[in-house]
Structures are given as C-alpha cells and as structure tokens.
Design an enzyme around this catalytic site. Structure first.
Site, PDB file in Angstrom:
ATOM      1  N   HIS A  58      -6.981 -11.709  -0.745  1.00  0.00           N
ATOM      2  CA  HIS A  58      -8.063 -11.097   0.036  1.00  0.00           C
ATOM      3  C   HIS A  58      -9.421 -11.729  -0.247  1.00  0.00           C
ATOM      4  O   HIS A  58     -10.382 -11.486   0.459  1.00  0.00           O
ATOM      5  CB  HIS A  58      -8.144  -9.601  -0.251  1.00  0.00           C
ATOM      6  N   GLU A  68       2.924  -2.022  -4.984  1.00  0.00           N
ATOM      7  CA  GLU A  68       1.890  -1.399  -4.140  1.00  0.00           C
ATOM      8  C   GLU A  68       2.436  -1.062  -2.755  1.00  0.00           C
ATOM      9  O   GLU A  68       1.676  -1.026  -1.791  1.00  0.00           O
ATOM     10  CB  GLU A  68       0.661  -2.315  -4.035  1.00  0.00           C
ATOM     11  N   ASP A  96      -3.387  -0.429  -1.834  1.00  0.00           N
ATOM     12  CA  ASP A  96      -2.209  -0.567  -0.972  1.00  0.00           C
ATOM     13  C   ASP A  96      -1.154   0.488  -1.311  1.00  0.00           C
ATOM     14  O   ASP A  96      -0.470   0.986  -0.416  1.00  0.00           O
ATOM     15  CB  ASP A  96      -1.619  -1.981  -1.088  1.00  0.00           C
TER      16      ASP A  96
HETATM   17  C1  3PY Z   1      -4.700  -2.953  -4.245  1.00  0.00           C
HETATM   18  O1  3PY Z   1      -5.268  -1.986  -4.768  1.00  0.00           O
HETATM   19  O2  3PY Z   1      -4.048  -2.882  -3.193  1.00  0.00           O
HETATM   20  C2  3PY Z   1      -4.798  -4.253  -4.859  1.00  0.00           C
HETATM   21  O3  3PY Z   1      -4.110  -5.165  -4.470  1.00  0.00           O
HETATM   22  C3  3PY Z   1      -5.796  -4.459  -5.947  1.00  0.00           C
HETATM   23  O4  3PY Z   1      -6.632  -5.474  -5.538  1.00  0.00           O
HETATM   24 MG    MG Z   2      -3.184  -4.837  -2.616  1.00  0.00          MG
END
Ligand code: 3PY
Ligand code: MG
Length: 270
Positions: free
Chosen positions: A48, A164, A190
């Site tokens: 990102h 995640e 996520d």
């Molecule tokens: C998230 O919280 O989704 C991450 O990937 C941390 O950057």
């Molecule tokens: Mg993430």
C-alpha cells in the site's frame, strides 16, 4: 551466521519495535532508520506504500543498511497476496525483494498452509526451498561474501505471513504450523473489514480484538513469533504488555503529518 538487528533483539526479552516506511526515497528511508535507537526493523511497504520493488526497494534497503553500525532490519512487504487459488506473482516478487538485500519478506493476506509453504519455498535456498542464487550485489549489501550469504541466508532471513482475512482465520492453526515461517503478522484493518467489522479507530472493535488475541495464542502455541500492527506508541506499549513479540509502532506518513500539524496548531495558539 550473518546476523542483523532484528535477530539480535529477538534473542533478548524485549519486544522488537518497528516502523512503517511508505514514502519513496533513499534519504527519507535513512531519516526514518536514524530516528530512534529503539527501532529493530522497518517494513518497506510495496503493497500500500509508494515504494516500487524495482528500483525502489534496492535504494531503500541500501539507505537503511548504511544508516548506522546496527541498522534496523529491512523487511519488504510485497504487493502480491497469499490468497488461495490466485497466482499473484509471489515468486518473482519475493526473489526481487531478497536479492535487493532485504533481511526478510512479508506477504499480505495469506489464506492457507499451501500458500504459506509456497512462500517459504520461494524465500529459502535449496534444499529447504527453491530460491535461485545469482545476484552479484546481495552479499555486498549485507557486508559478507557470496559463500557466507548462501550459507546463512536460510537461517537469517525472516519470513512473515499476514493473517488478515476470513480464509486466514479459518486456516490459522495449519498456517501457524508451517515449517520455515518465522512469524504471523496481524493486519487489524483488513482483519476487521473482512469480518464485516469497522476498522480500528484507532483501537480495534471488541469482536476484532477477540480475533487478534486468538491469533496471538495460536501463533505462540505453534512456537512462532506474533507481530502486531499499531499506529501509535501508547497502543504499542499495551501490545508489548500483552506479549506480542514484535510491534509496529508508527507509519512514516502519519508521523510526518501529525508532527507538522501539531506544531502548527501550537504555533497558531490552538
Ligand atoms: C492491516 O491492518 O490490514 C495491515 O495490513 C497493516 O498494515
Ligand atoms: Mg492489510
């Protein structure tokens, strides 16, 4: 063995603190690396963040490696994900990040043990994995010769997978038990939205918090390290007390804008 800052910190009882690098540029990376003696690692965020794998990662790793006599270890978050059933370019991206001299790689959204095994295979030299050996630059970035690099890379390189997603939670135990994975990294943003929960603001929703604690417990039961993503020092100090092994404390872009914003607010009498 070629060692590095993160490995040394992990041998101590203190949690290894890190920070997120999202902005490109060698001087930027070096400035972050030199910002605190408490930094043990930095994520170079090619998922990102705005740092390109080629040539961005090479410049960034070199800038960090040269920032002090014991610089924070560079871990590259590649753009490809570990979602099952997708061919996202994991192989060449892991190879490129490691050939650029990174001390580790992190793969987002890993969903299955099969993907985790594929990640290990791409990150480790034979006989453990299938990583190719050939970069004329990598050993020099670490300050070792080619033979030392070849013989210590498998033990020295950190391989992190992000948990995640719903799929990652469903297959958590199996992923945690994959040999060659060093750490499971919790992405609370996520993780929350994939479960239909609001994103952390800045702390996670209580239901997301249950998932976070479950990941920590399962990871430790499997004998692996657990990494937590935080966005400020207070959160990170709390996570350290909870027993996380490594903790991201802050994001470069947020630190920059918060620092400028708060000084300007003070100057303006607010
Ligand atoms: C998230 O919280 O989704 C991450 O990937 C941390 O950057
Ligand atoms: Mg993430």
């Amino acid at each position: 063995m070629a060692t590095h800052r993160l490995l040394t910190t992990l041998k101590s009882s203190a949690p290894a603190l890190g920070a997120w690098v999202t902005l490109p540029g060698a001087i930027h990376a070096r400035t972050v690396a030199q910002a605190s003696s408490h930094l043990s690692w930095l994520i170079i965020d090619c998922e990102h963040g705005l740092i390109s794998l080629n040539p961005g990662v090479v410049e960034t790793v070199q800038a960090i490696e040269g920032s002090s006599s014991s610089p924070p270890s560079s871990i590259v978050r590649i753009p490809a994900t570990g979602i099952s059933g997708t061919d996202t370019g994991l192989g060449w991206q892991i190879k490129y990040a490691l050939d650029a001299g990174a001390r580790g790689v992190m793969v987002p959204m890993v969903g299955s043990a099969e993907k985790a095994r594929e990640i290990v295979a791409e990150a480790r030299f034979p006989p453990v994995g299938r990583r190719g050996f050939g970069s004329p630059f990598t050993p020099g970035i670490w300050g070792v010769n080619a033979s030392e690099y070849l013989h210590s890379a498998n033990d020295s390189i950190q391989v992190w997978v992000q948990i995640e997603s719903k799929e990652g939670m469903q297959n958590l135990e199996e992923i945690a038990s994959v040999e060659g994975i060093d750490a499971l990294f919790i992405g609370p943003y996520d993780l929350s939205i994939s479960h239909g929960l609001p994103p952390p603001s800045p702390d996670p929703h209580p239901e997301a918090e249950k998932l976070i604690q479950r990941i920590r417990e399962v990871t430790h039961k499997a004998g692996k390290k657990c990494v937590m993503f935080c966005t400020n020092g207070e959160q990170a100090a709390k996570r350290a007390k909870e027993g996380f092994d490594m903790i991201n404390v802050i994001i470069d872009a947020n630190a920059l804008s918060n620092g400028i914003g708060s000084s300007l607010a003070t100057a303006a009498g607010q």
